[in-house]
Design a protein around this motif. Structure first.
Motif, PDB file in Angstrom:
ATOM      1  N   MET A 161     -57.991 -13.057 -27.268  1.00 51.97           N
ATOM      2  CA  MET A 161     -56.829 -12.171 -27.132  1.00 51.97           C
ATOM      3  C   MET A 161     -56.218 -11.817 -28.488  1.00 51.97           C
ATOM      4  O   MET A 161     -55.672 -10.734 -28.675  1.00 51.97           O
ATOM      5  CB  MET A 161     -55.764 -12.830 -26.240  1.00 51.97           C
ATOM      6  CG  MET A 161     -56.135 -12.920 -24.781  1.00 51.97           C
ATOM      7  SD  MET A 161     -54.862 -13.769 -23.784  1.00 51.97           S
ATOM      8  CE  MET A 161     -53.490 -12.624 -23.886  1.00 51.97           C
ATOM      9  N   THR A 212     -49.640 -12.637 -29.295  1.00 54.76           N
ATOM     10  CA  THR A 212     -49.959 -13.399 -28.084  1.00 54.76           C
ATOM     11  C   THR A 212     -49.074 -14.642 -28.055  1.00 54.76           C
ATOM     12  O   THR A 212     -48.572 -15.088 -29.098  1.00 54.76           O
ATOM     13  CB  THR A 212     -51.435 -13.821 -28.040  1.00 54.76           C
ATOM     14  OG1 THR A 212     -51.718 -14.653 -29.167  1.00 54.76           O
ATOM     15  CG2 THR A 212     -52.347 -12.607 -28.031  1.00 54.76           C
ATOM     16  N   ALA A 252     -51.963 -18.039 -21.565  1.00 59.17           N
ATOM     17  CA  ALA A 252     -51.864 -17.115 -22.700  1.00 59.17           C
ATOM     18  C   ALA A 252     -51.385 -15.752 -22.198  1.00 59.17           C
ATOM     19  O   ALA A 252     -51.876 -15.252 -21.174  1.00 59.17           O
ATOM     20  CB  ALA A 252     -53.217 -16.977 -23.389  1.00 59.17           C
ATOM     21  N   ARG A 253     -50.397 -15.173 -22.911  1.00 62.54           N
ATOM     22  CA  ARG A 253     -49.853 -13.873 -22.512  1.00 62.54           C
ATOM     23  C   ARG A 253     -49.788 -12.932 -23.711  1.00 62.54           C
ATOM     24  O   ARG A 253     -49.619 -13.369 -24.848  1.00 62.54           O
ATOM     25  CB  ARG A 253     -48.443 -14.043 -21.927  1.00 62.54           C
ATOM     26  CG  ARG A 253     -48.345 -14.975 -20.749  1.00 62.54           C
ATOM     27  CD  ARG A 253     -46.894 -15.156 -20.320  1.00 62.54           C
ATOM     28  NE  ARG A 253     -46.735 -16.220 -19.328  1.00 62.54           N
ATOM     29  CZ  ARG A 253     -45.564 -16.683 -18.908  1.00 62.54           C
ATOM     30  NH1 ARG A 253     -44.440 -16.173 -19.395  1.00 62.54           N
ATOM     31  NH2 ARG A 253     -45.508 -17.646 -18.007  1.00 62.54           N
ATOM     32  N   TYR A 254     -49.852 -11.641 -23.410  1.00 68.91           N
ATOM     33  CA  TYR A 254     -49.655 -10.642 -24.459  1.00 68.91           C
ATOM     34  C   TYR A 254     -48.159 -10.498 -24.735  1.00 68.91           C
ATOM     35  O   TYR A 254     -47.328 -10.617 -23.831  1.00 68.91           O
ATOM     36  CB  TYR A 254     -50.233  -9.293 -24.045  1.00 68.91           C
ATOM     37  CG  TYR A 254     -51.740  -9.217 -24.152  1.00 68.91           C
ATOM     38  CD1 TYR A 254     -52.364  -9.335 -25.397  1.00 68.91           C
ATOM     39  CD2 TYR A 254     -52.527  -9.015 -23.031  1.00 68.91           C
ATOM     40  CE1 TYR A 254     -53.750  -9.274 -25.497  1.00 68.91           C
ATOM     41  CE2 TYR A 254     -53.911  -8.948 -23.123  1.00 68.91           C
ATOM     42  CZ  TYR A 254     -54.516  -9.090 -24.371  1.00 68.91           C
ATOM     43  OH  TYR A 254     -55.884  -9.027 -24.486  1.00 68.91           O
ATOM     44  N   ASN A 273     -42.888 -11.340 -23.610  1.00 70.17           N
ATOM     45  CA  ASN A 273     -44.233 -11.610 -23.089  1.00 70.17           C
ATOM     46  C   ASN A 273     -44.387 -10.988 -21.704  1.00 70.17           C
ATOM     47  O   ASN A 273     -43.413 -10.830 -20.960  1.00 70.17           O
ATOM     48  CB  ASN A 273     -44.575 -13.103 -23.108  1.00 70.17           C
ATOM     49  CG  ASN A 273     -43.800 -13.937 -22.104  1.00 70.17           C
ATOM     50  OD1 ASN A 273     -43.828 -13.659 -20.907  1.00 70.17           O
ATOM     51  ND2 ASN A 273     -43.128 -14.980 -22.593  1.00 70.17           N
TER      52      ASN A 273
END
Length: 295
Positions: free
Chosen positions: A205, A234, A245-247, A265
């Motif tokens: 990511m 991220t 995990a997030r953008y 996020n």
């Protein structure tokens, strides 16, 4: 001896009760305030060094004639023109209640004092106000200790009070969100589904930072909108389910008209009560959270 201890304990509890009931309001260095009957809004400067409140006033005229000695005009009505920072003017009248001698760098200056209702829209206090030509000053209304002692605390860091739930805007979406304020969360989180990153690297990511991302968000009313922006970074979030995990994207979030850029996020919050959660990275330096504040 026992009787003295009991009396002391009772007095202590009473003082604690009085303190708790006298809840204070936190204000910043500058607040938007009004002066009753003027119809004007002022950028008012909070000044804990000033005894009294001061209002810009020019073209002073004593109704019924002026006495040479200012103190002899106490009880008469004075007419004056005031003006706010936008240049909006208003002619006003008030009764002279006293005179005030103020020491400054130019020496000692005597001013007329009147009583006016000053404060926030819907919450004003009747206080003594000295009239002065403040044409060359940045603020046409100065709030002194005679107003502030009515239950106000000045926070020079410009922090405002916010409750555990607030109606906030995400400017890029054009939507309002019924928002949960969470001091336990490090970051802000926005409901997002149908997330798509252009030329996405699905293995790492981190390699997608800087690429364009589109997603659909929705508020509590069911209003939906698609947003297109850049991947800011991220974030690795730990929760009861493990690590996720997030953008991260950068959006303008805040009270309508007072939004500011902050990292958010993206997460599918479909099953959560609040589609926007505010964490410490939005609150820090801007807001103090009062959990007793009603929505």
């Amino acid at each position: 001896m026992f009787k003295k201890i009991v009396i002391s304990a009772v007095l202590c509890l009473l003082s604690m009760s009085v303190f708790a009931s006298n809840k204070t309001t936190i204000v910043g260095q500058v607040e938007m305030m009004t002066v009753a009957k003027s119809g004007l809004m002022f950028q008012a400067r909070m000044d804990t060094g000033a005894v009294n409140t001061s209002l810009h006033a020019v073209d002073l005229k004593i109704i019924g004639g002026t006495s040479k000695k200012m103190k002899n005009n106490i009880g008469k009505v004075i007419e004056f023109t005031t003006e706010n920072e936008k240049g909006e003017k208003q002619r006003m009248q008030a009764e002279i209640v006293s005179t005030s001698s103020v020491k400054n760098s130019q020496g000692t200056e005597t001013r007329y004092m009147v009583k006016l209702d000053v404060g926030f829209v819907g919450k004003q206090h009747n206080v003594h106000v000295n009239l002065r030509d403040r044409s060359h000053m940045n603020y046409k209304l100065l709030i002194g200790r005679n107003f502030l002692r009515r239950g106000y605390v000045v926070d020079v860091s410009h922090k405002k009070l916010i409750g555990p739930i607030a109606d906030l805007s995400v400017k890029q979406t054009g939507l309002m969100f019924n928002t949960r304020i969470d001091t336990g969360a490090v970051e802000n989180s926005l409901h997002a589904v149908n997330i798509h990153v252009e030329k996405e690297n699905k293995t790492d990511m981190g390699n997608n930072i800087g690429k364009m991302i589109t997603f659909t968000t929705e508020n509590e009313k069911g209003e939906k909108v698609e947003v297109r922006t850049k991947v800011r970074g991220t974030s690795l979030i730990r929760n009861a389910q493990g690590t996720e995990a997030r953008y991260m994207v950068r959006l303008s979030v805040g009270e309508p008209g007072k939004e500011f850029l902050v990292d958010v996020n993206l997460k599918d919050r479909s099953k959560m009560g609040y589609k926007l959660l505010i964490g410490r990275n939005w609150l820090q330096g801007h807001y103090l959270v009062d959990v007793s504040k009603k929505h």
